[in-house]
Motif scaffolding. Structure first.
Motif, PDB file in Angstrom:
ATOM      1  N   ASN A 131       5.091  17.333 -33.526  1.00  0.00           N
ATOM      2  CA  ASN A 131       3.779  17.858 -33.929  1.00  0.00           C
ATOM      3  C   ASN A 131       2.684  16.789 -33.893  1.00  0.00           C
ATOM      4  OD1 ASN A 131       5.130  20.236 -34.279  1.00  0.00           O
ATOM      5  ND2 ASN A 131       4.404  20.614 -36.346  1.00  0.00           N
ATOM      6  N   PRO A 132       2.939  15.568 -34.420  1.00  0.00           N
ATOM      7  CA  PRO A 132       1.906  14.532 -34.335  1.00  0.00           C
ATOM      8  C   PRO A 132       1.542  14.181 -32.895  1.00  0.00           C
ATOM      9  CG  PRO A 132       3.530  13.940 -35.998  1.00  0.00           C
ATOM     10  CD  PRO A 132       4.078  15.132 -35.274  1.00  0.00           C
ATOM     11  N   SER A 147       3.362  38.634 -24.057  1.00  0.00           N
ATOM     12  CA  SER A 147       3.885  37.824 -25.168  1.00  0.00           C
ATOM     13  C   SER A 147       2.968  37.879 -26.387  1.00  0.00           C
ATOM     14  CB  SER A 147       4.041  36.366 -24.730  1.00  0.00           C
ATOM     15  OG  SER A 147       2.768  35.751 -24.586  1.00  0.00           O
ATOM     16  N   GLY A 148       1.687  38.152 -26.137  1.00  0.00           N
ATOM     17  CA  GLY A 148       0.722  38.164 -27.231  1.00  0.00           C
ATOM     18  C   GLY A 148       0.208  36.778 -27.585  1.00  0.00           C
ATOM     19  N   LEU A 149       0.702  35.745 -26.875  1.00  0.00           N
ATOM     20  CA  LEU A 149       0.271  34.377 -27.162  1.00  0.00           C
ATOM     21  C   LEU A 149      -1.141  34.117 -26.650  1.00  0.00           C
ATOM     22  CD1 LEU A 149       3.439  32.271 -26.158  1.00  0.00           C
ATOM     23  CD2 LEU A 149       2.761  32.995 -28.449  1.00  0.00           C
ATOM     24  N   THR A 150      -1.888  33.359 -27.400  1.00  0.00           N
ATOM     25  CA  THR A 150      -3.184  32.899 -26.911  1.00  0.00           C
ATOM     26  C   THR A 150      -2.933  31.691 -26.011  1.00  0.00           C
ATOM     27  OG1 THR A 150      -3.529  31.318 -28.703  1.00  0.00           O
ATOM     28  CG2 THR A 150      -4.268  33.588 -29.091  1.00  0.00           C
ATOM     29  N   ARG A 151      -3.955  31.293 -25.232  1.00  0.00           N
ATOM     30  CA  ARG A 151      -3.810  30.115 -24.375  1.00  0.00           C
ATOM     31  C   ARG A 151      -3.476  28.870 -25.200  1.00  0.00           C
ATOM     32  NH1 ARG A 151      -2.948  30.252 -18.902  1.00  0.00           N
ATOM     33  NH2 ARG A 151      -3.759  32.237 -18.160  1.00  0.00           N
ATOM     34  N   ARG A 152      -4.100  28.732 -26.363  1.00  0.00           N
ATOM     35  CA  ARG A 152      -3.880  27.550 -27.188  1.00  0.00           C
ATOM     36  C   ARG A 152      -2.459  27.551 -27.758  1.00  0.00           C
ATOM     37  NH1 ARG A 152      -6.289  22.710 -27.123  1.00  0.00           N
ATOM     38  NH2 ARG A 152      -8.304  23.150 -28.048  1.00  0.00           N
ATOM     39  N   GLU A 153      -1.980  28.725 -28.189  1.00  0.00           N
ATOM     40  CA  GLU A 153      -0.602  28.813 -28.686  1.00  0.00           C
ATOM     41  C   GLU A 153       0.381  28.456 -27.571  1.00  0.00           C
ATOM     42  OE1 GLU A 153      -1.491  32.381 -31.938  1.00  0.00           O
ATOM     43  OE2 GLU A 153      -0.662  32.849 -29.963  1.00  0.00           O
ATOM     44  N   TYR A 154       0.083  28.959 -26.368  1.00  0.00           N
ATOM     45  CA  TYR A 154       0.946  28.646 -25.222  1.00  0.00           C
ATOM     46  C   TYR A 154       0.949  27.150 -24.939  1.00  0.00           C
ATOM     47  CZ  TYR A 154       1.979  27.576 -20.394  1.00  0.00           C
ATOM     48  OH  TYR A 154       2.465  26.966 -19.271  1.00  0.00           O
ATOM     49  N   GLU A 155      -0.230  26.527 -24.980  1.00  0.00           N
ATOM     50  CA  GLU A 155      -0.338  25.095 -24.671  1.00  0.00           C
ATOM     51  C   GLU A 155       0.483  24.268 -25.665  1.00  0.00           C
ATOM     52  OE1 GLU A 155      -3.747  21.632 -24.079  1.00  0.00           O
ATOM     53  OE2 GLU A 155      -4.305  23.600 -24.835  1.00  0.00           O
ATOM     54  N   VAL A 156       0.370  24.610 -26.951  1.00  0.00           N
ATOM     55  CA  VAL A 156       1.117  23.891 -27.985  1.00  0.00           C
ATOM     56  C   VAL A 156       2.624  24.100 -27.782  1.00  0.00           C
ATOM     57  CG1 VAL A 156       1.638  23.860 -30.457  1.00  0.00           C
ATOM     58  CG2 VAL A 156      -0.740  23.891 -29.690  1.00  0.00           C
ATOM     59  N   LEU A 157       3.028  25.320 -27.456  1.00  0.00           N
ATOM     60  CA  LEU A 157       4.443  25.610 -27.237  1.00  0.00           C
ATOM     61  C   LEU A 157       4.966  24.879 -26.000  1.00  0.00           C
ATOM     62  CD1 LEU A 157       6.843  27.266 -28.319  1.00  0.00           C
ATOM     63  CD2 LEU A 157       6.158  29.110 -26.785  1.00  0.00           C
ATOM     64  N   THR A 194      -3.628  17.058 -27.706  1.00  0.00           N
ATOM     65  CA  THR A 194      -4.598  18.162 -27.629  1.00  0.00           C
ATOM     66  C   THR A 194      -5.891  17.902 -28.379  1.00  0.00           C
ATOM     67  OG1 THR A 194      -3.581  19.205 -29.570  1.00  0.00           O
ATOM     68  CG2 THR A 194      -2.759  19.894 -27.394  1.00  0.00           C
ATOM     69  N   GLY A 195      -5.870  16.892 -29.260  1.00  0.00           N
ATOM     70  CA  GLY A 195      -7.061  16.637 -30.062  1.00  0.00           C
ATOM     71  C   GLY A 195      -7.168  17.551 -31.269  1.00  0.00           C
ATOM     72  N   LEU A 196      -6.080  18.286 -31.541  1.00  0.00           N
ATOM     73  CA  LEU A 196      -6.073  19.195 -32.697  1.00  0.00           C
ATOM     74  C   LEU A 196      -5.570  18.467 -33.944  1.00  0.00           C
ATOM     75  CD1 LEU A 196      -4.378  22.283 -30.983  1.00  0.00           C
ATOM     76  CD2 LEU A 196      -6.789  22.130 -31.646  1.00  0.00           C
ATOM     77  N   ALA A 197      -5.890  19.001 -35.108  1.00  0.00           N
ATOM     78  CA  ALA A 197      -5.341  18.467 -36.359  1.00  0.00           C
ATOM     79  C   ALA A 197      -3.863  18.853 -36.438  1.00  0.00           C
ATOM     80  CB  ALA A 197      -6.104  19.035 -37.554  1.00  0.00           C
ATOM     81  N   ARG A 198      -3.076  18.043 -37.132  1.00  0.00           N
ATOM     82  CA  ARG A 198      -1.633  18.321 -37.225  1.00  0.00           C
ATOM     83  C   ARG A 198      -1.362  19.666 -37.884  1.00  0.00           C
ATOM     84  NH1 ARG A 198       1.266  12.533 -38.782  1.00  0.00           N
ATOM     85  NH2 ARG A 198       0.270  11.310 -37.128  1.00  0.00           N
ATOM     86  N   ASN A 199      -2.122  19.996 -38.904  1.00  0.00           N
ATOM     87  CA  ASN A 199      -1.933  21.289 -39.566  1.00  0.00           C
ATOM     88  C   ASN A 199      -2.251  22.444 -38.634  1.00  0.00           C
ATOM     89  OD1 ASN A 199      -1.025  20.287 -41.970  1.00  0.00           O
ATOM     90  ND2 ASN A 199      -3.032  20.298 -42.974  1.00  0.00           N
ATOM     91  N   THR A 200      -3.245  22.224 -37.752  1.00  0.00           N
ATOM     92  CA  THR A 200      -3.610  23.264 -36.781  1.00  0.00           C
ATOM     93  C   THR A 200      -2.488  23.465 -35.779  1.00  0.00           C
ATOM     94  OG1 THR A 200      -5.925  22.621 -37.016  1.00  0.00           O
ATOM     95  CG2 THR A 200      -5.375  23.998 -35.128  1.00  0.00           C
ATOM     96  N   VAL A 201      -1.875  22.363 -35.331  1.00  0.00           N
ATOM     97  CA  VAL A 201      -0.733  22.446 -34.412  1.00  0.00           C
ATOM     98  C   VAL A 201       0.393  23.242 -35.069  1.00  0.00           C
ATOM     99  CG1 VAL A 201       1.119  21.113 -33.310  1.00  0.00           C
ATOM    100  CG2 VAL A 201      -1.255  20.336 -33.150  1.00  0.00           C
ATOM    101  N   LYS A 202       0.673  22.932 -36.332  1.00  0.00           N
ATOM    102  CA  LYS A 202       1.726  23.640 -37.065  1.00  0.00           C
ATOM    103  C   LYS A 202       1.428  25.133 -37.160  1.00  0.00           C
ATOM    104  CE  LYS A 202       4.240  23.455 -41.460  1.00  0.00           C
ATOM    105  NZ  LYS A 202       4.311  22.811 -42.797  1.00  0.00           N
ATOM    106  N   THR A 203       0.153  25.450 -37.395  1.00  0.00           N
ATOM    107  CA  THR A 203      -0.258  26.860 -37.499  1.00  0.00           C
ATOM    108  C   THR A 203      -0.059  27.580 -36.168  1.00  0.00           C
ATOM    109  OG1 THR A 203      -1.898  26.339 -39.202  1.00  0.00           O
ATOM    110  CG2 THR A 203      -2.195  28.404 -38.005  1.00  0.00           C
ATOM    111  N   TYR A 204      -0.463  26.923 -35.068  1.00  0.00           N
ATOM    112  CA  TYR A 204      -0.302  27.544 -33.745  1.00  0.00           C
ATOM    113  C   TYR A 204       1.183  27.758 -33.427  1.00  0.00           C
ATOM    114  CZ  TYR A 204      -5.184  27.159 -32.211  1.00  0.00           C
ATOM    115  OH  TYR A 204      -6.539  27.324 -32.063  1.00  0.00           O
TER     116      TYR A 204
END
Length: 207
Positions: free
Chosen positions: A164-165, A145-155, A171-181
């Protein structure tokens, strides 16, 4: 540097005392209190304001997901890590879905435990692979898939219906970071929106 404040929640005194003893030599972590039940944990957390809570999966009065949700309400900034002797797949998954930031087995070596807690405090989600290995997609499927572990976790969290919030809080990530992933995951999966991405990820054996 001020050490992170740790609270241990376990109905066995030997575990509470043992963790305090194990972490005594770790300058970055300081055990500031303990609780023997879920209700006691919620009461004491309000006063102790811990940075991190080590939470036993099986308490006499409350289910771990209930305690996790309560802690997130009482001390929103605290990181909650399930700490258990049982690799109870469903119990661990329920606690993680309730907002826990990690899950560790009690037989972890001291160095592994300290390293894992440091990672959680840095904002990572850390789980012992022996507990959640069947929740993770195969490496081959993930690589295809080419997904990273973090991209997979967010998905995966998006597939559970999280906004997203909510994903950011879990995950403890910023909202903009979640959107980016999420945007990156959509691009890699060739999807136009998150619903299509979830469908394609499911077809690929990722969800």
């Amino acid at each position: 540097m001020t050490p992170a404040r740790v609270m241990v929640v376990d109905d066995h005194p030997v575990v509470r005392d043992g963790v305090a003893l194990l972490l005594r030599g770790e300058p970055a972590l300081a055990v500031v209190g303990a609780a023997e039940s879920g209700r006691a944990a919620l009461e004491r957390a309000a006063a102790l304001r811990p940075d991190l809570v080590l939470l036993d999966l099986r308490l006499p009065d409350m289910l771990a997901p209930e305690v996790v949700a309560g802690l997130r309400a009482v001390v929103p900034s605290a990181r909650v890590v399930v700490f258990t002797a049982h690799g109870d797949h469903h119990g661990v998954r329920a606690a993680l879905d309730a907002g826990a930031h990690g899950a560790l087995l009690k037989d972890a070596a001291v160095t592994d435990l300290v390293a894992a807690l440091r990672r959680v405090l840095r904002g990572e989600r850390v789980c012992d692979p022996r507990m959640v290995q069947d929740e993770q997609p195969g490496r081959a499927a993930l690589a295809r898939s080419g997904l990273t572990r973090r991209e997979y976790e967010v998905l995966r969290l998006a597939a559970q219906g999280r906004t997203n919030p909510e994903i950011a809080e879990t995950t403890g990530l910023a909202r903009n970071t979640v959107k980016t992933y999420l945007q990156s995951a959509l691009h890699k999966l060739g999807a136009r929106n998150r619903v299509e991405a979830i469908g394609k990820a499911s077809e690929a054996g990722l969800l």
